[in-house]
Motif scaffolding. Structure first.
Motif, PDB file in Angstrom:
ATOM      1  N   VAL A 278      31.811 -95.623  49.719  1.00 19.91           N
ATOM      2  CA  VAL A 278      31.657 -96.933  49.987  1.00 19.91           C
ATOM      3  C   VAL A 278      31.223 -97.566  51.313  1.00 19.91           C
ATOM      4  N   THR A 279      31.368 -96.493  52.495  1.00 24.84           N
ATOM      5  CA  THR A 279      30.873 -96.721  53.765  1.00 24.84           C
ATOM      6  C   THR A 279      29.459 -96.280  53.742  1.00 24.84           C
ATOM      7  N   ASN A 280      28.882 -95.700  52.868  1.00 27.80           N
ATOM      8  CA  ASN A 280      27.467 -95.124  52.991  1.00 27.80           C
ATOM      9  C   ASN A 280      26.627 -96.459  53.371  1.00 27.80           C
ATOM     10  N   ASP A 281      25.469 -96.175  53.874  1.00 34.51           N
ATOM     11  CA  ASP A 281      24.665 -97.435  54.094  1.00 34.51           C
ATOM     12  C   ASP A 281      23.814 -97.763  53.134  1.00 34.51           C
ATOM     13  N   PHE A 282      24.186 -98.382  51.904  1.00 38.23           N
ATOM     14  CA  PHE A 282      23.348 -98.654  50.857  1.00 38.23           C
ATOM     15  C   PHE A 282      22.280 -99.537  51.074  1.00 38.23           C
ATOM     16  N   ASN A 283      22.424-100.411  52.065  1.00 34.43           N
ATOM     17  CA  ASN A 283      21.355-101.324  52.430  1.00 34.43           C
ATOM     18  C   ASN A 283      20.033-100.627  52.682  1.00 34.43           C
TER      19      ASN A 283
ATOM     20  N   GLY B 182      23.034 -98.477  42.541  1.00 37.20           N
ATOM     21  CA  GLY B 182      23.990 -97.868  43.424  1.00 37.20           C
ATOM     22  C   GLY B 182      25.500 -97.950  43.143  1.00 37.20           C
ATOM     23  N   VAL B 183      25.855 -96.670  43.340  1.00 34.03           N
ATOM     24  CA  VAL B 183      27.495 -96.613  42.670  1.00 34.03           C
ATOM     25  C   VAL B 183      28.307 -96.385  43.953  1.00 34.03           C
ATOM     26  N   PRO B 184      29.091 -97.246  44.495  1.00 34.44           N
ATOM     27  CA  PRO B 184      30.085 -96.694  45.578  1.00 34.44           C
ATOM     28  C   PRO B 184      31.167 -96.238  45.352  1.00 34.44           C
TER      29      PRO B 184
END
Lengths: 340, 340
Positions: free
Chosen positions: A97-102, A118-120
């Motif tokens: 969840v801390t990945n930079d999905f933006n 995207g799947v956090p």
């Protein structure tokens, strides 16, 4: 305590998106084997039955661009195998969840031939409904442990990792054993979750780096330099361990057999050609590691010490080039699995 | 030219995540109607056949918390209707690629009873594989136009919107007509895409604000104050139009009939009780609008003028309170549709 810290985000000079050559070389090396495995093992008519929707996930995808290359490749190979124009592909990009999905979403290729989402969440747990994934891919990710085994931090344990930051180079076998045990626990959760999520006959391809990370010792020795100069307390180095374990083919075979739901269709160690090694490009090599590890170092040591350790490691440039030419070979472990 | 600018991101003082009361009041008002519509119209056994996976999407979800409330509510109602413990829910949170998905993902409720994923892209186009969605929800989003019709910016057109920033308050019917035509074009694309994506028998619920946005005139008059004080060029106001159209029941009926793939199960204008109106809380009201519109204003006028316009509008506090008590009534349009 979770030890996960994302790759450097955004697209600045030390970002992962600009500094992921090592990971790309692994992927390029795995490309052909993945293609062969899909052609040989995937029986799409059977696993899709009357549906025309093929669901792919990239587990631990980070922020690109490598994940886009792999996903497009999987789609391409499946399309070429089946020549079915009605097939529709949905790709689930997964990372913590801390990945930079933006950044991930904003760099999605415009001409992609799949629906993207995207799947956090941690791939050590459930991410998808049961029997909803047809192909799972996971490259350069399973070697990240979910946490550092606590024995490594215990002064009274034989696994106390004094003065080092990784099991590579440690003389005590208890240290590497603590890493192995944690890896097995993590993989047990990983395979339990995937066994639920992947349809019968569905596939999973894992690619993991296998060597070269003894180079972590160069960062370790930079930290010890700071200790010797009185800039850093030694106990901070003693309590720091990089949560990465490089599994061997035997490690993987053991966890797959314990899980019991997958057959191993191919497992192979290969040595892809590496531009970095040919040119002994130590600077690129170190910056690449930095993009991967900076969050982890900064969290433990603060940004000033982390920055100083990286700068000093870059100054060891010549020493590292010499080491690369003598000892470093890109080596990867490729595994193709099929859900029984 | 796309006119989309995301709601204010993050969780700072003027962020959408902290300032979305108007949108929440609409949702609360729609809650009961949505529940009734699901109970009356959803035939889950038919639409899922042998599968146990129920796919929901929230189109134009922004960054929370409202979207989490709605999605949990849909899951709850479906669960209570079917008492089937094997049902698994997958929620696809959709918004433009510029939406702050990082904030959305990091605020996902820990105790959610669905698998979460994010889908970046405009809902005026395709987002999902064909026949893959069982329930689509879209609240406070269809009123955003994909672009400003070019006639509004053409000095020689009868639709030139001089000195105003919206059709509300415009005396010329050509201006509102230009908005209507654009809305119909957008909705044609919206319904074409959803007709492909939603399974036969699947449902879609739309909730749209219907009034109250003449309050935009307060922002417009703050901008004109700046023009009169020589701080802002009038042509910048003339060339600015808020790309929002509030559809009437007739507008919706027309686009649904043109599309032909959905039946309207319920369409209703309601007037939910509004705390903001009861307390004539103009300040909260304006800050709420600011969280929604700031990106749009800043993009056109620059941050200095946008900031100044918002500050001045807050100073009109008493005037706006008086106006709210006299004229403002929360009014929403609720539509439940079923894919034929």
């Amino acid at each position: 305590m979770s030890t996960f810290f994302p790759m450097n985000n955004g697209d600045a000079v030390y970002s992962y998106s600009r500094n992921s050559q090592i990971q790309r070389e692994l992927l390029d090396g795995a490309k052909e084997m993945m293609e062969e495995s899909i052609i040989k093992n995937l029986d799409i008519k059977n696993i899709l039955s009357s549906s025309n929707k093929f669901h792919i996930t990239d587990l631990g995808c980070s922020i690109g661009p490598n994940t886009f290359t792999s996903m497009q490749h999987v789609v391409q190979v499946v399309k070429e195998k089946y020549h079915d124009n009605n097939l529709e592909f949905q790709v689930f990009f997964n990372d913590h969840v801390t990945n930079d999905f933006n950044t991930l979403f904003r760099s999605l290729p415009v001409d992609r031939s799949y629906y993207a989402s995207g799947v956090p969440g941690s791939f050590h747990g459930r991410l998808f409904p049961s029997r909803s994934i047809h192909f799972a891919h996971c490259s350069c990710a399973i070697h990240w442990l979910s946490k550092i085994p606590k024995e490594l931090l215990d002064k009274n344990s034989p696994a106390w990792n004094k003065g080092l930051i990784h099991y590579a180079g440690a003389s005590n076998v208890e240290i590497v054993n603590a890493y192995v045990v944690q890896f097995e626990k993590d993989m047990e959760m990983f395979f339990n979750a995937r066994a639920e999520e992947i349809v019968q006959g569905g596939m999973m391809v894992l690619v993991s780096p296998f060597s070269g990370w003894d180079s972590l010792n160069f960062f370790g020795s930079s930290l010890m330099d700071l200790v010797n100069e009185g800039m850093l307390d030694e106990s901070l180095v003693d309590s720091f361990n990089v949560p990465i374990y490089f599994p061997s083919p035997d490690d993987i075979t053991k966890v797959v057999e314990k899980n019991g739901c997958f057959s191993i269709e191919k497992i192979e160690l290969t040595y892809p050609q590496s531009k970095l090694v040919d040119e002994a490009d130590a600077k690129t090599f170190i910056i690449n590691l930095r993009a991967t590890l900076e969050g982890l170092f900064t969290n433990h040591f603060g940004s000033k010490i982390a920055e100083e350790a990286f700068t000093r490691t870059i100054l060891k440039n010549e020493e590292i080039s010499a080491w690369m030419q003598m000892n470093y070979k890109t080596c990867q472990l490729f595994i193709a699995l099929k859900r029984k």
